[in-house]
Each structure stands twice: as structure tokens, then as C-alpha cells.
Design a protein around this motif. Structure first.
Motif, short mmCIF file in Angstrom:
data_model
loop_
_atom_site.label_atom_id
_atom_site.label_comp_id
_atom_site.label_asym_id
_atom_site.label_seq_id
_atom_site.Cartn_x
_atom_site.Cartn_y
_atom_site.Cartn_z
N GLU A 97 0.81 -1.21 0.00
CA GLU A 97 0.00 0.00 0.00
C GLU A 97 0.85 1.27 0.00
N ASP A 150 2.92 4.01 -1.42
CA ASP A 150 3.06 4.56 -2.77
C ASP A 150 4.53 4.93 -3.01
N SER A 172 5.68 5.54 -6.20
CA SER A 172 5.74 6.04 -7.58
C SER A 172 6.57 7.31 -7.72
#
Length: 263
Positions: free
Chosen positions: A139, A141, A143
Motif C-alpha cells: 500500500e 506509494d 511512484s
């Protein structure tokens, strides 16, 4: 009479010629000696100003003090220096269980403030809290392509739920996701907070450190700064729910800051 006037005129012209010649000669000497005129003086002043800005640094200067990196693992140091040399901002993520928010403020906010105070614009710090166990690490992130991730891998939340082997696999999967976003990224691990009467949890924390050493992950040992798990004084650092209070958050953050910021 006419000869007298002519002689006077010649004398005046001669004097003017001498003055003009003297002026031109003086200008040549000034230029030869490197003494600036007004234009050159302005250019010199601009150059000196630029040089001074370069030496003193400006608001956009992303250089770091190498002495502040002394306590980091070599790979983490090199990443800080690499970003500094190119003038880029190092992206750092603090991720872990909700314990990172516990306290007023929690250890994550305290660490973020210390990093920003020490490194200014050269470091940008983000924080992500995770619910659940290490099964929930996906979960997080990633990115943004973080350069450094400081991870508390939910070891306490895994107690009596997730095996040591499964936790290790979850961390390796996390590292793989992180490196997929940024191949040069560095994962730094640290254990959750100690708890009073820890029991099997002690073995879990020991296994986490062994895992870090085995796979070459930088590891921050902060438990030495807390009272022992069988010392009643440890409760002064924790709430009734066994998460850090402000005193515990300060202890935790101080140890993490010492790794990232050498005195």
C-alpha cells in the motif's frame, strides 16, 4: 606684428597638442596597468558578486556538508553526495506503522524537521503511515521514485500474525518495488519501538537486524537508547497502548537523526 600673432597662435596650438597627447598617453597607461574605467568597473563588480554568491551559496544551492553524512552507511552517503554534486534534491520517504505518528509530534515529524534543518532544500522528506501488517507494505506509494526509504517493516504488528520468514519476503518485495521505480534507491531499515515484557518480540527484532545484515540493507539500531524491555522505566516512554508517547518519540527520533546527521 603679424609675426607676433602667428607665433602666439603656434604656441597655443602646440600647447593643445601636448595636452591631447598627454591625455591619450595617460589613458593608454591606465589600460596597460589593468585599471578599469566605469564599464570595466561595473563588469568587475558583477563578476565579484557572482563569485561571492557561488562561494556563500544561494537559496537554490543544494550542496551538503560532507561531515554531516559521516554516520550513514557508505551507499547512503554516496547517494547524498551524488545528488548534491548535480544540484538535485534527494527524495526521502519515512514509512512504517502508525507508531511513527504517535507522540506530539511523532518520531517521523521530528526526524523530518531535523533533516530539513540540517540539509535545507537539498532534501525533501515525505511520510507514509501503514495500517495492518507487513502484508500491507504494497500500500506504500513508491511512484515518486524515492532515493532513500527509511522503513519500519511492521515487525511489532506482525507479532503472532506473520512469520519471520514471511516478513522477510514482504520486505524483499518492497525493496524490489522501490528499485523498479528508482534503481539507485537505498532502503534503510529500523525496528519498531520496544515494549515492556517483549517476549517473542525480542526474537523478531533480532531476526530483522540479522536479515538486514544478511542482505546488505543499512540498519539503524535505536533500542540501545531505550530502557530494557524488562525495565519498568520503559513504560515512561510509552502510552497504555504500548506506542511511543512524546518522550518515546523524542528518543526514537534522536537515534534516527544521529544516523542521518552527524554532529
Amino acid at each position: 606684428m603679424k609675426l607676433y600673432k602667428l607665433g602666439g597662435l603656434i604656441a597655443v596650438l602646440a600647447c593643445l597638442g601636448i595636452l591631447v597627447y598627454s591625455y591619450l598617453s595617460w589613458q593608454d597607461k591606465l589600460q596597460g596597468a589593468g585599471l578599469p574605467d566605469e564599464t570595466a568597473s561595473a563588469e568587475t563588480q558583477n563578476t565579484e558578486t557572482k563569485n561571492q554568491n557561488t562561494e556563500n551559496g544561494s537559496s537554490s544551492d543544494n550542496s551538503v556538508n560532507e561531515e554531516s553524512l559521516a554516520n550513514m552507511d557508505e551507499a547512503v552517503q554516496e547517494l547524498f553526495l551524488q545528488k548534491s554534486s548535480t544540484g538535485e534534491t534527494l527524495e526521502l520517504l519515512i514509512a512504517g506503522s502508525a507508531a511513527l505518528e504517535s507522540g506530539e509530534p511523532g518520531y517521523a515529524e521530528r526526524l523530518k524537521a531535523s533533516l530539513e534543518d540540517a540539509y535545507g532544500d537539498s532534501v525533501e522528506v515525505s511520510i507514509q503511515a501503514i495500517d495492518g501488517t507487513s502484508y500491507n507494505l504494497p500500500e506504500v506509494d513508491l511512484s515518486a521514485g524515492y532515493d532513500v526509504v527509511l522503513l519500519e517493516p511492521m515487525t511489532l504488528m506482525n507479532n503472532d500474525r506473520i512469520s519471520i520468514e514471511d516478513e522477510r519476503e514482504d520486505v524483499r518485495d518492497f525493496a524490489a518495488r522501490m528499485e523498479a521505480e528508482n534503481p539507485e534507491a537505498q532502503l534503510v531499515l529500523h525496528a519498531p519501538q520496544p515494549i515492556y515484557g517483549a517476549g517473542f518480540y525480542l526474537a523478531q527484532v533480532q531476526a530483522l537486524e540479522e536479515f538486514a545484515n544478511l542482505y546488505g540493507y543499512p540498519y539503524i539500531e535505536h533500542w540501545d537508547a531505550w530502557p530494557d524491555t524488562d525495565d519498568i522505566a520503559l513504560k515512561e516512554h510509552l502510552t497504555d497502548e504500548a506506542v511511543p508517547n512524546s518522550k518515546g518519540a523524542e528518543t526514537w527520533a534522536s537515534e534516527l537523526s544521529s544516523y542521518f546527521i552527524a554532529d
